[in-house]
Design a protein around this motif. Structure first.
Motif, PDB file in Angstrom:
ATOM      1  N   SER A  19       5.342   2.426   4.333  1.00 22.35           N
ATOM      2  CA  SER A  19       5.130   1.476   3.232  1.00 22.35           C
ATOM      3  C   SER A  19       6.469   0.970   2.695  1.00 22.35           C
ATOM      4  N   THR A  20       7.398   1.877   2.484  1.00 24.92           N
ATOM      5  CA  THR A  20       8.721   1.469   2.018  1.00 24.92           C
ATOM      6  C   THR A  20       9.425   0.622   3.060  1.00 24.92           C
ATOM      7  N   ASP A  80       4.430  -1.658  -6.345  1.00 25.77           N
ATOM      8  CA  ASP A  80       5.156  -0.404  -6.560  1.00 25.77           C
ATOM      9  C   ASP A  80       6.278  -0.206  -5.545  1.00 25.77           C
ATOM     10  N   ASN A  81       6.015  -0.518  -4.281  1.00 26.48           N
ATOM     11  CA  ASN A  81       7.044  -0.316  -3.252  1.00 26.48           C
ATOM     12  C   ASN A  81       8.262  -1.206  -3.485  1.00 26.48           C
ATOM     13  N   ASP A  86       8.206   6.824   6.161  1.00 25.17           N
ATOM     14  CA  ASP A  86       7.651   6.125   4.998  1.00 25.17           C
ATOM     15  C   ASP A  86       7.447   4.662   5.388  1.00 25.17           C
ATOM     16  N   ALA A  99      -1.131  -0.278  -3.563  1.00 22.13           N
ATOM     17  CA  ALA A  99       0.006   0.063  -4.416  1.00 22.13           C
ATOM     18  C   ALA A  99       0.519  -1.106  -5.233  1.00 22.13           C
ATOM     19  N   THR A 145       0.836  -1.203   0.000  1.00 24.56           N
ATOM     20  CA  THR A 145       0.000   0.000   0.000  1.00 24.56           C
ATOM     21  C   THR A 145       0.869   1.250   0.000  1.00 24.56           C
ATOM     22  N   HIS A 146       0.241   2.379  -0.319  1.00 27.64           N
ATOM     23  CA  HIS A 146       0.828   3.698  -0.096  1.00 27.64           C
ATOM     24  C   HIS A 146       0.155   4.249   1.156  1.00 27.64           C
ATOM     25  N   TYR A 147       0.900   4.269   2.242  1.00 26.70           N
ATOM     26  CA  TYR A 147       0.323   4.673   3.519  1.00 26.70           C
ATOM     27  C   TYR A 147       0.959   5.979   3.978  1.00 26.70           C
ATOM     28  N   ASP A 148       0.153   6.979   4.162  1.00 22.89           N
ATOM     29  CA  ASP A 148       0.613   8.271   4.664  1.00 22.89           C
ATOM     30  C   ASP A 148       0.308   8.312   6.159  1.00 22.89           C
TER      31      ASP A 148
END
Length: 309
Positions: A279-280, A71-72, A277, A68, A56-59
């Protein structure tokens, strides 16, 4: 006067046994509850969350999350610094694990003999393992100091000008490896020592009668009998090496000179707690987990330990 299975006395006995079994199970569940809660709360849930966040893209600041896919993972493997961290972790593991294991098994064999003050030697060698890594790293930081440090002082006796260990990209990683080998010997030595005491002495006596010397007995009896234990030590050492963090963080902060000592765990730390970050960081953690899983599997196959129970 005897009773049969259908009498009230027999039924009462069965009822008492069932009640006792129920109480024992309830007591067992109550005693297991704290461990299960700890396992689920501190290991199970974070592990599942890590795998979820990796895709996911988690903010973390906005509290938003979007899917995501891969992507990560594409991003981290496109990052040259992450690839460098993987390589440094492999190099660190390659040198620390086999060297520390070899030294530990030799020391264990020596301390398994009738040696004076062997209890003191065992304690002294094991002490670094139970000492805080940060405290040990601070002592070694002084030992690596280029002007007043112990190592360069000893080298000066032989007319050798010692390097600037922790600030020279060529020597920073060897310095950390040297300290890690020293710190990791103790636990491995204790495990090997316990295994050595379980080897039947009859084997050594028979070999001695046949004329085998100490070296021959060591390679022909001791090492083969330590096979299952060696696999166990190798696996836990492998996991420990890939998860190394404290000595790098203290001795060579921020990845060392020119990122010469940046490792996978340090990059995960920077992604999670410096750049926030998650997610990364989660994707990097999944890659680290995959490395450990694959290496453990292949080491098990390579050492023929599929029959170990």
């Amino acid at each position: 006067m005897t009773t049969t299975a259908g009498t009230p006395s027999a039924a009462s006995a069965r009822h008492s046994r069932r009640r006792l079994g129920h109480e024992q199970r309830r007591a067992a569940y109550l005693m297991l509850t704290p461990a299960v809660v700890h396992l689920v709360w501190w290991i199970g849930i974070p592990t599942v969350a890590t795998f979820v966040l990796a895709f996911t893209h988690y903010d973390i600041l906005a509290g938003t999350m979007t899917f995501a896919g891969l992507d990560n993972f594409v991003a981290i493997f496109g990052d040259e610094l992450w690839r460098t961290a993987i390589w440094h972790t492999v190099v660190y593991t390659f040198f620390t694990v086999p060297v520390a294991m070899a030294i530990a098994v030799v020391i264990a064999a020596l301390l398994n003999t009738k040696l004076r003050a062997r209890a003191w030697y065992r304690t002294a060698i094991f002490m670094p393992h139970i000492t805080a890594t940060v405290a040990i790293a601070l002592v070694w930081m002084w030992m690596f100091e280029p002007n007043i440090g112990l190592f360069n002082w000893v080298l000066s006796w032989f007319g050798i000008r010692g390097p600037a260990w922790l600030v020279d990209p060529a020597w920073a990683m060897p310095a950390v490896i040297l300290m890690s080998i020293w710190k990791g010997i103790g636990l491995k030595m204790v495990i090997y020592l316990a295994a050595l005491q379980g080897i039947p002495q009859d084997l050594y006596e028979a070999a001695e009668i046949d004329g085998a010397g100490p070296v021959r007995r060591f390679f022909s009896i001791t090492l083969p009998m330590l096979g299952p234990v060696t696999f166990f030590v190798f696996v836990i050492s492998l996991i420990d090496a890939f998860q190394v963090f404290e000595q790098f963080y203290v001795l060579t902060p921020d990845g060392g000179p020119a990122n010469a000592t940046t490792v996978m765990t340090f990059e995960i730390y920077k992604s999670a707690f410096q750049r926030f970050d998650m997610s990364t960081a989660s994707a990097q953690s999944v890659v680290l987990f995959a490395f450990l899983l694959v290496l453990t599997f292949f080491s098990r196959r390579a050492t023929g330990r599929d029959d170990v129970h």
